[in-house]
Write a protein that holds these residues in place. Structure first.
Motif, PDB file in Angstrom:
ATOM      1  N   GLU A 125       0.834  -1.196   0.000  1.00  0.00           N
ATOM      2  CA  GLU A 125       0.000   0.000   0.000  1.00  0.00           C
ATOM      3  C   GLU A 125       0.869   1.247   0.000  1.00  0.00           C
ATOM      4  O   GLU A 125       1.764   1.384   0.819  1.00  0.00           O
ATOM      5  N   ARG A 126       0.588   2.155  -0.918  1.00  0.00           N
ATOM      6  CA  ARG A 126       1.312   3.429  -1.001  1.00  0.00           C
ATOM      7  C   ARG A 126       0.582   4.520  -0.234  1.00  0.00           C
ATOM      8  O   ARG A 126       1.190   5.320   0.447  1.00  0.00           O
ATOM      9  N   TRP A 127      -0.736   4.562  -0.373  1.00  0.00           N
ATOM     10  CA  TRP A 127      -1.564   5.519   0.356  1.00  0.00           C
ATOM     11  C   TRP A 127      -3.030   5.101   0.248  1.00  0.00           C
ATOM     12  O   TRP A 127      -3.390   4.267  -0.587  1.00  0.00           O
ATOM     13  N   ALA A 128      -3.862   5.687   1.121  1.00  0.00           N
ATOM     14  CA  ALA A 128      -5.308   5.467   1.081  1.00  0.00           C
ATOM     15  C   ALA A 128      -5.995   6.783   1.400  1.00  0.00           C
ATOM     16  O   ALA A 128      -5.597   7.496   2.327  1.00  0.00           O
ATOM     17  N   THR A 129      -7.022   7.121   0.623  1.00  0.00           N
ATOM     18  CA  THR A 129      -7.716   8.404   0.789  1.00  0.00           C
ATOM     19  C   THR A 129      -9.222   8.186   0.776  1.00  0.00           C
ATOM     20  O   THR A 129      -9.754   7.535  -0.135  1.00  0.00           O
ATOM     21  N   ASP A 130      -9.932   8.738   1.778  1.00  0.00           N
ATOM     22  CA  ASP A 130     -11.391   8.720   1.794  1.00  0.00           C
ATOM     23  C   ASP A 130     -11.913   9.729   0.781  1.00  0.00           C
ATOM     24  O   ASP A 130     -11.508  10.898   0.795  1.00  0.00           O
ATOM     25  N   VAL A 131     -12.841   9.285  -0.080  1.00  0.00           N
ATOM     26  CA  VAL A 131     -13.371  10.189  -1.108  1.00  0.00           C
ATOM     27  C   VAL A 131     -14.883  10.332  -1.042  1.00  0.00           C
ATOM     28  O   VAL A 131     -15.468  11.106  -1.812  1.00  0.00           O
ATOM     29  N   GLY A 132     -15.556   9.607  -0.141  1.00  0.00           N
ATOM     30  CA  GLY A 132     -17.008   9.734  -0.076  1.00  0.00           C
ATOM     31  C   GLY A 132     -17.580   9.175   1.198  1.00  0.00           C
ATOM     32  O   GLY A 132     -17.125   8.137   1.693  1.00  0.00           O
ATOM     33  N   ARG A 133     -18.562   9.857   1.745  1.00  0.00           N
ATOM     34  CA  ARG A 133     -19.297   9.391   2.916  1.00  0.00           C
ATOM     35  C   ARG A 133     -20.750   9.176   2.520  1.00  0.00           C
ATOM     36  O   ARG A 133     -21.308   9.928   1.719  1.00  0.00           O
ATOM     37  N   ASN A 134     -21.360   8.131   3.110  1.00  0.00           N
ATOM     38  CA  ASN A 134     -22.761   7.807   2.804  1.00  0.00           C
ATOM     39  C   ASN A 134     -22.968   7.628   1.299  1.00  0.00           C
ATOM     40  O   ASN A 134     -23.995   8.036   0.745  1.00  0.00           O
ATOM     41  N   SER A 135     -21.993   7.038   0.647  1.00  0.00           N
ATOM     42  CA  SER A 135     -22.064   6.811  -0.791  1.00  0.00           C
ATOM     43  C   SER A 135     -22.402   5.352  -1.074  1.00  0.00           C
ATOM     44  O   SER A 135     -21.938   4.449  -0.373  1.00  0.00           O
ATOM     45  N   SER A 136     -23.209   5.151  -2.095  1.00  0.00           N
ATOM     46  CA  SER A 136     -23.611   3.792  -2.426  1.00  0.00           C
ATOM     47  C   SER A 136     -22.681   3.134  -3.434  1.00  0.00           C
ATOM     48  O   SER A 136     -22.577   1.911  -3.483  1.00  0.00           O
ATOM     49  N   PHE A 137     -22.007   3.932  -4.260  1.00  0.00           N
ATOM     50  CA  PHE A 137     -21.086   3.357  -5.238  1.00  0.00           C
ATOM     51  C   PHE A 137     -20.157   4.444  -5.762  1.00  0.00           C
ATOM     52  O   PHE A 137     -20.351   5.633  -5.507  1.00  0.00           O
ATOM     53  N   GLY A 138     -19.158   4.021  -6.510  1.00  0.00           N
ATOM     54  CA  GLY A 138     -18.217   4.964  -7.096  1.00  0.00           C
ATOM     55  C   GLY A 138     -17.529   4.366  -8.299  1.00  0.00           C
ATOM     56  O   GLY A 138     -17.667   3.170  -8.590  1.00  0.00           O
ATOM     57  N   PHE A 139     -16.786   5.196  -9.026  1.00  0.00           N
ATOM     58  CA  PHE A 139     -16.061   4.766 -10.220  1.00  0.00           C
ATOM     59  C   PHE A 139     -14.689   5.433 -10.236  1.00  0.00           C
ATOM     60  O   PHE A 139     -14.533   6.560  -9.775  1.00  0.00           O
ATOM     61  N   LEU A 140     -13.723   4.747 -10.812  1.00  0.00           N
ATOM     62  CA  LEU A 140     -12.451   5.352 -11.170  1.00  0.00           C
ATOM     63  C   LEU A 140     -12.424   5.479 -12.684  1.00  0.00           C
ATOM     64  O   LEU A 140     -12.619   4.493 -13.395  1.00  0.00           O
ATOM     65  N   ARG A 141     -12.206   6.693 -13.170  1.00  0.00           N
ATOM     66  CA  ARG A 141     -12.242   6.917 -14.611  1.00  0.00           C
ATOM     67  C   ARG A 141     -10.865   6.798 -15.264  1.00  0.00           C
ATOM     68  O   ARG A 141     -10.766   6.710 -16.481  1.00  0.00           O
ATOM     69  N   GLY A 142      -9.792   6.816 -14.444  1.00  0.00           N
ATOM     70  CA  GLY A 142      -8.458   6.674 -14.995  1.00  0.00           C
ATOM     71  C   GLY A 142      -7.490   7.666 -14.380  1.00  0.00           C
ATOM     72  O   GLY A 142      -7.817   8.379 -13.425  1.00  0.00           O
ATOM     73  N   VAL A 143      -6.279   7.690 -14.931  1.00  0.00           N
ATOM     74  CA  VAL A 143      -5.230   8.591 -14.458  1.00  0.00           C
ATOM     75  C   VAL A 143      -4.815   9.470 -15.633  1.00  0.00           C
ATOM     76  O   VAL A 143      -4.490   8.970 -16.712  1.00  0.00           O
ATOM     77  N   LEU A 144      -4.837  10.787 -15.421  1.00  0.00           N
ATOM     78  CA  LEU A 144      -4.509  11.732 -16.475  1.00  0.00           C
ATOM     79  C   LEU A 144      -3.627  12.829 -15.903  1.00  0.00           C
ATOM     80  O   LEU A 144      -4.010  13.495 -14.940  1.00  0.00           O
ATOM     81  N   GLY A 145      -2.420  13.000 -16.469  1.00  0.00           N
ATOM     82  CA  GLY A 145      -1.522  14.045 -15.998  1.00  0.00           C
ATOM     83  C   GLY A 145      -1.143  13.904 -14.541  1.00  0.00           C
ATOM     84  O   GLY A 145      -1.002  14.903 -13.834  1.00  0.00           O
ATOM     85  N   VAL A 197      -5.570  11.050 -10.438  1.00  0.00           N
ATOM     86  CA  VAL A 197      -6.567   9.978 -10.462  1.00  0.00           C
ATOM     87  C   VAL A 197      -7.939  10.627 -10.472  1.00  0.00           C
ATOM     88  O   VAL A 197      -8.289  11.385  -9.559  1.00  0.00           O
ATOM     89  N   VAL A 198      -8.736  10.351 -11.496  1.00  0.00           N
ATOM     90  CA  VAL A 198     -10.049  10.969 -11.658  1.00  0.00           C
ATOM     91  C   VAL A 198     -11.134   9.937 -11.376  1.00  0.00           C
ATOM     92  O   VAL A 198     -11.079   8.811 -11.878  1.00  0.00           O
ATOM     93  N   GLY A 199     -12.117  10.321 -10.558  1.00  0.00           N
ATOM     94  CA  GLY A 199     -13.194   9.398 -10.232  1.00  0.00           C
ATOM     95  C   GLY A 199     -14.463  10.119  -9.857  1.00  0.00           C
ATOM     96  O   GLY A 199     -14.557  11.347  -9.940  1.00  0.00           O
ATOM     97  N   GLN A 200     -15.447   9.331  -9.414  1.00  0.00           N
ATOM     98  CA  GLN A 200     -16.745   9.883  -9.075  1.00  0.00           C
ATOM     99  C   GLN A 200     -17.429   8.970  -8.063  1.00  0.00           C
ATOM    100  O   GLN A 200     -17.323   7.750  -8.146  1.00  0.00           O
ATOM    101  N   THR A 201     -18.131   9.576  -7.092  1.00  0.00           N
ATOM    102  CA  THR A 201     -18.933   8.816  -6.143  1.00  0.00           C
ATOM    103  C   THR A 201     -20.373   9.314  -6.211  1.00  0.00           C
ATOM    104  O   THR A 201     -20.633  10.461  -6.596  1.00  0.00           O
TER     105      THR A 201
END
Length: 218
Positions: free
Chosen positions: A53-73, A76-80
């Motif tokens: 593990e390099r790192w871990a980051t919380d990106v959403g609370r009370n979220s039902s699902f999420g997506f990672l769209r990829g890495v650009l420049g 890391v781009v995503g959505q919850t």
């Protein structure tokens, strides 16, 4: 769907158990895993060679699902999205997991084939700076569709094509049939379907009737 078959002679290098792992993106040097656990969404970065593990980051609370769209420049781009359908896009520094930006977004977030980040809704599309989340450009219409390279904006009977690299106008607007369905920009011409035929329209709005092909030939 059956799992892909591992080729003979391929050996497992490492294995990591991540609760709620739901999506993954990255490369041989670094992987990024999105995990949903007890309604919390976390992105975990793993070293590609070892699985450490390099790192871990919380990106959403009370979220039902999420997506990672990829890495650009290096981002890391995503959505919850939460249980009410409210969504939030995010950008993380790939090397550290630092949250660079978050933005509420009612539509979908994606990385295009042109190497850009866009937010799309049924009637609009915005070009986004992947490092800051700032809006660079926006287009609107009665409907907006994309194919990864181009955006197709329909206003009444007109269709205009925009390059997803910078949202510059690439073709049109041209008048199309009220009953036309779909659009594809190819070879400097717009291809659309009208009833049981494909119609090819040039930049002057003229139809190349020799290019009309019955739809059952597609």
């Amino acid at each position: 769907t059956p799992l892909p078959r591992i080729a003979d002679g391929v050996e497992e290098r490492w294995s990591v158990d991540i609760d709620g792992a739901d999506d993954v993106t990255g490369s041989a040097s670094a992987l990024f895993v999105l995990a949903v656990d007890d309604d919390d969404v976390e992105v975990v970065s793993l070293a590609g060679g070892t699985g450490d593990e390099r790192w871990a980051t919380d990106v959403g609370r009370n979220s039902s699902f999420g997506f990672l769209r990829g890495v650009l420049g290096g981002v890391v781009v995503g959505q919850t999205c939460d249980f009410d359908g409210a969504c939030e896009a995010f950008g993380l520094e790939a090397s550290s997991g630092e949250i660079l930006w978050t933005e509420e977004n009612e539509g979908s977030t994606s990385i295009t084939a042109r190497g850009t980040v866009v937010w799309s809704e049924p009637d609009s599309l915005e070009l986004i700076d992947p490092r800051t989340g700032d809006r660079i450009e926006r287009i609107r219409g009665d409907s907006v569709d994309t194919d990864g390279d181009y955006a197709y904006v329909r206003d009444d009977d007109d269709v205009e094509v925009f390059d997803l690299k910078d949202l510059s106008s690439e073709f049109g607007p041209v008048d199309v049939d009220d009953d036309s369905v779909g659009a594809l920009y190819q070879g400097g011409k717009l291809i659309t379907a009208v009833e049981d035929e494909l119609v090819v329209i040039d930049s002057n709005g003229d139809i190349d009737r020799e290019s009309r092909v019955p739809a059952d030939f597609i």
